[in-house]
Scaffold this motif. Structure first.
Motif, PDB file in Angstrom:
ATOM      1  N   GLY A  49     113.497  -8.836   4.915  1.00 48.99           N
ATOM      2  CA  GLY A  49     114.006  -7.715   4.154  1.00 48.99           C
ATOM      3  C   GLY A  49     114.464  -6.564   5.018  1.00 48.99           C
ATOM      4  N   ILE A  50     115.367  -5.752   4.474  1.00 46.97           N
ATOM      5  CA  ILE A  50     115.826  -4.532   5.130  1.00 46.97           C
ATOM      6  C   ILE A  50     115.932  -3.426   4.090  1.00 46.97           C
ATOM      7  N   GLY A  51     116.026  -2.194   4.573  1.00 47.35           N
ATOM      8  CA  GLY A  51     116.216  -1.058   3.680  1.00 47.35           C
ATOM      9  C   GLY A  51     117.609  -0.473   3.857  1.00 47.35           C
ATOM     10  N   LEU A  52     118.355  -0.356   2.774  1.00 50.99           N
ATOM     11  CA  LEU A  52     119.682   0.248   2.800  1.00 50.99           C
ATOM     12  C   LEU A  52     119.539   1.720   2.434  1.00 50.99           C
ATOM     13  N   ARG A  53     119.798   2.587   3.408  1.00 50.11           N
ATOM     14  CA  ARG A  53     119.564   4.017   3.239  1.00 50.11           C
ATOM     15  C   ARG A  53     120.570   4.638   2.265  1.00 50.11           C
ATOM     16  N   PRO A  54     120.267   5.835   1.755  1.00 53.35           N
ATOM     17  CA  PRO A  54     121.183   6.494   0.825  1.00 53.35           C
ATOM     18  C   PRO A  54     122.615   6.625   1.340  1.00 53.35           C
ATOM     19  N   SER A  55     122.789   6.889   2.638  1.00 53.26           N
ATOM     20  CA  SER A  55     124.153   7.016   3.179  1.00 53.26           C
ATOM     21  C   SER A  55     124.909   5.706   3.071  1.00 53.26           C
ATOM     22  N   SER A  56     124.217   4.583   3.235  1.00 52.73           N
ATOM     23  CA  SER A  56     124.869   3.280   3.064  1.00 52.73           C
ATOM     24  C   SER A  56     125.196   3.041   1.595  1.00 52.73           C
ATOM     25  N   MET A  57     124.234   3.337   0.724  1.00 52.91           N
ATOM     26  CA  MET A  57     124.470   3.128  -0.704  1.00 52.91           C
ATOM     27  C   MET A  57     125.600   4.021  -1.209  1.00 52.91           C
ATOM     28  N   ASP A  58     125.746   5.222  -0.642  1.00 51.83           N
ATOM     29  CA  ASP A  58     126.850   6.093  -1.044  1.00 51.83           C
ATOM     30  C   ASP A  58     128.186   5.502  -0.617  1.00 51.83           C
ATOM     31  N   ARG A  59     128.219   4.875   0.568  1.00 54.91           N
ATOM     32  CA  ARG A  59     129.446   4.172   0.972  1.00 54.91           C
ATOM     33  C   ARG A  59     129.769   3.071  -0.032  1.00 54.91           C
ATOM     34  N   PRO A  88      95.805   6.661   6.130  1.00 56.14           N
ATOM     35  CA  PRO A  88      97.152   7.239   6.129  1.00 56.14           C
ATOM     36  C   PRO A  88      97.449   8.036   7.392  1.00 56.14           C
ATOM     37  N   ILE A  89      98.663   7.865   7.907  1.00 58.36           N
ATOM     38  CA  ILE A  89      99.178   8.674   9.012  1.00 58.36           C
ATOM     39  C   ILE A  89     100.241   9.626   8.487  1.00 58.36           C
ATOM     40  N   MET A  90     101.203   9.091   7.752  1.00 56.65           N
ATOM     41  CA  MET A  90     102.206   9.947   7.118  1.00 56.65           C
ATOM     42  C   MET A  90     102.814   9.228   5.917  1.00 56.65           C
ATOM     43  N   LYS A  91     103.320  10.016   5.000  1.00 58.63           N
ATOM     44  CA  LYS A  91     104.001   9.515   3.816  1.00 58.63           C
ATOM     45  C   LYS A  91     105.129  10.481   3.517  1.00 58.63           C
ATOM     46  N   ASP A  92     106.347   9.950   3.350  1.00 59.67           N
ATOM     47  CA  ASP A  92     107.474  10.851   3.168  1.00 59.67           C
ATOM     48  C   ASP A  92     108.538  10.184   2.307  1.00 59.67           C
ATOM     49  N   THR A  93     109.272  11.009   1.570  1.00 56.99           N
ATOM     50  CA  THR A  93     110.413  10.479   0.831  1.00 56.99           C
ATOM     51  C   THR A  93     111.490  10.057   1.833  1.00 56.99           C
ATOM     52  N   TRP A  94     112.310   9.104   1.428  1.00 63.02           N
ATOM     53  CA  TRP A  94     113.406   8.676   2.292  1.00 63.02           C
ATOM     54  C   TRP A  94     114.379   9.838   2.500  1.00 63.02           C
ATOM     55  N   PHE A 100     123.912  13.567  -1.695  1.00 61.35           N
ATOM     56  CA  PHE A 100     125.189  13.121  -2.249  1.00 61.35           C
ATOM     57  C   PHE A 100     125.366  13.623  -3.683  1.00 61.35           C
ATOM     58  N   ALA A 101     126.535  13.380  -4.251  1.00 58.74           N
ATOM     59  CA  ALA A 101     126.845  13.905  -5.580  1.00 58.74           C
ATOM     60  C   ALA A 101     125.850  13.430  -6.628  1.00 58.74           C
ATOM     61  N   GLU A 102     125.337  12.205  -6.451  1.00 58.55           N
ATOM     62  CA  GLU A 102     124.309  11.662  -7.331  1.00 58.55           C
ATOM     63  C   GLU A 102     123.057  11.363  -6.512  1.00 58.55           C
ATOM     64  N   GLU A 103     121.883  11.486  -7.137  1.00 58.01           N
ATOM     65  CA  GLU A 103     120.660  11.080  -6.446  1.00 58.01           C
ATOM     66  C   GLU A 103     120.816   9.624  -6.012  1.00 58.01           C
ATOM     67  N   THR A 104     120.552   9.358  -4.739  1.00 56.63           N
ATOM     68  CA  THR A 104     120.795   8.024  -4.182  1.00 56.63           C
ATOM     69  C   THR A 104     119.574   7.597  -3.384  1.00 56.63           C
ATOM     70  N   LYS A 105     118.906   6.570  -3.857  1.00 61.51           N
ATOM     71  CA  LYS A 105     117.683   6.117  -3.211  1.00 61.51           C
ATOM     72  C   LYS A 105     117.970   5.056  -2.147  1.00 61.51           C
ATOM     73  N   THR A 106     116.996   4.846  -1.273  1.00 63.03           N
ATOM     74  CA  THR A 106     117.029   3.677  -0.390  1.00 63.03           C
ATOM     75  C   THR A 106     116.793   2.438  -1.244  1.00 63.03           C
ATOM     76  N   HIS A 107     117.519   1.361  -0.941  1.00 68.82           N
ATOM     77  CA  HIS A 107     117.355   0.108  -1.670  1.00 68.82           C
ATOM     78  C   HIS A 107     116.851  -0.969  -0.723  1.00 68.82           C
ATOM     79  N   LEU A 108     115.779  -1.648  -1.129  1.00 72.98           N
ATOM     80  CA  LEU A 108     115.186  -2.724  -0.338  1.00 72.98           C
ATOM     81  C   LEU A 108     115.799  -4.046  -0.780  1.00 72.98           C
ATOM     82  N   ILE A 109     116.213  -4.850   0.194  1.00 76.80           N
ATOM     83  CA  ILE A 109     116.998  -6.044  -0.122  1.00 76.80           C
ATOM     84  C   ILE A 109     116.718  -7.140   0.902  1.00 76.80           C
TER      85      ILE A 109
END
Length: 374
Positions: A49-59, A88-94, A100-109
């Protein structure tokens, strides 16, 4: 470039992986004549699996393919880093969710689902399989590709998307060998039911032990989880002959549930490889050739930015062709825009281990660049 000039532009892309498929989509939207040449006889993406970041999803949103990617992935809110035993060491939103113009999450695929989705949005006949590149001749305002099957192709722009062992890069830009990181990666995809209760949502968790990191990346849309163990090791063979005992030694001291996942694995279904990247390449382009993705900047996976960087390269190259007055100017603009970012990601990705951890495996020295061992 003018719309008429872009429509007359003949583009040949070498490689049909993430970088090649994304570039094909982005460049074809310019109206250019695009063909993709892939050495494999069939597309088969191994790995996990990989994570597609918001900048990729916006593209993908800009390219009109957001839904095609979203339907085979899971949106994720945050990532978490923990000790080997789960403290726990750290926890953070992506990052970038609200950029971007719309809320855009990281997508796991899953990697296979991703490449299948990308190729599925390309026009039929654009991808030509069974074309292994032997050489490239740069003629200045065009380049000629010669393939092992005897075919030659001339194009106004050649995009080298042929990965860490890129023939395009080695022929024209850098003959430096890939660099061994001193790591082995064990990657498997298992059922959520076999994850010992550790997958409860759609968020990535990384567990850090001495000399070993374990990544749990949920793929709940397909009822699975990607299980990745990355561990320091001195064997630089591309496909090392690692055993279940080697894997169990790597996970010693981790949460017993993680140890249980490793113990239950069928090793025949585990992808095992030594981990390589490349040193920063000074020049990515000539007047008619450009590198994208791993061919330009293969990097270690600790930041999860390899596929994302390839997608942003594709978008950056298309943007540059729109903005510049010629292919030559566009390629210079593309490198000037993208290279500082990927240079920094390559640098950060190499900071995966403490000196003490490295000295455990490489006493008194850091892992050195070396020729890959087949």
């Amino acid at each position: 470039m003018q719309t008429s000039d872009l429509k007359n532009l003949k583009i040949a892309i070498v490689g049909a992986g993430y970088a090649g498929a994304a570039s094909a989509k982005a460049l074809s939207l310019l109206g250019a004549d695009v063909d993709v040449y892939e050495q494999a006889g069939q597309i088969r993406e191994v790995g996990a699996g990989i994570g597609l970041r918001p900048s990729s999803m916006d593209r993908f949103r800009q390219w009109g393919i957001f839904d095609a990617i979203a339907k085979v992935s899971s949106p994720s809110d945050y990532f978490e880093i923990l000790t080997a035993t789960g403290d726990p060491i750290m926890k953070d939103t992506w990052p970038e969710i609200d950029d971007f113009a719309e809320e855009t999450k990281t997508h796991l695929i899953h990697r296979g689902d991703f490449i299948e989705a990308l190729l599925g949005v390309l026009p039929e006949g654009m991808v030509h399989l069974g074309h292994k590149l032997e050489s490239i001749q740069d003629k200045g305002d065009s380049s000629v590709l010669t393939f092992a099957n005897g075919r030659t192709v001339e194009a106004d722009l050649v995009v080298g998307a042929d990965g860490i062992k890129s023939v395009v890069r080695q022929n024209l830009f850098s003959d430096k060998a890939p660099v061994f990181s001193g790591e082995h990666a064990y990657r498997a995809v298992i059922s959520v039911d076999d994850a010992h209760g550790m997958v409860v949502d759609d968020n990535l968790r990384m567990y850090i032990g001495r000399g070993t990191k374990i990544y749990l990346l949920p793929l709940r849309h397909r009822g699975q989880v990607s299980f990745d163990v990355t561990t320091l090791c001195a064997d630089g063979s591309w496909s090392p002959a690692a055993t279940k005992d080697d894997l169990m030694a790597a996970v010693q001291g981790f949460d017993e549930r993680l140890v249980g996942i490793a113990r239950d694995l069928d090793m025949s279904a585990v992808n095992i490889r030594a981990v390589y990247d490349i040193d920063s390449v000074d020049t990515w382009h000539s007047d008619s050739v450009a590198l994208v993705g791993d061919a330009a900047h293969s990097m270690l996976h600790h930041q999860g930015q390899g596929a994302n960087s390839a997608i942003l390269d594709a978008g950056g190259l298309a943007d540059a062709l729109r903005e510049a007055d010629s292919v030559k100017e566009a390629l210079a603009l593309y490198q000037a825009t993208r290279k500082p970012m990927t240079d920094e990601l390559q640098r950060i990705s190499r900071q995966g281990w403490t000196e003490d951890e490295i000295n455990d495996v490489f006493p008194g020295q850091k892992p050195a660049a070396q020729q890959p061992q087949d």
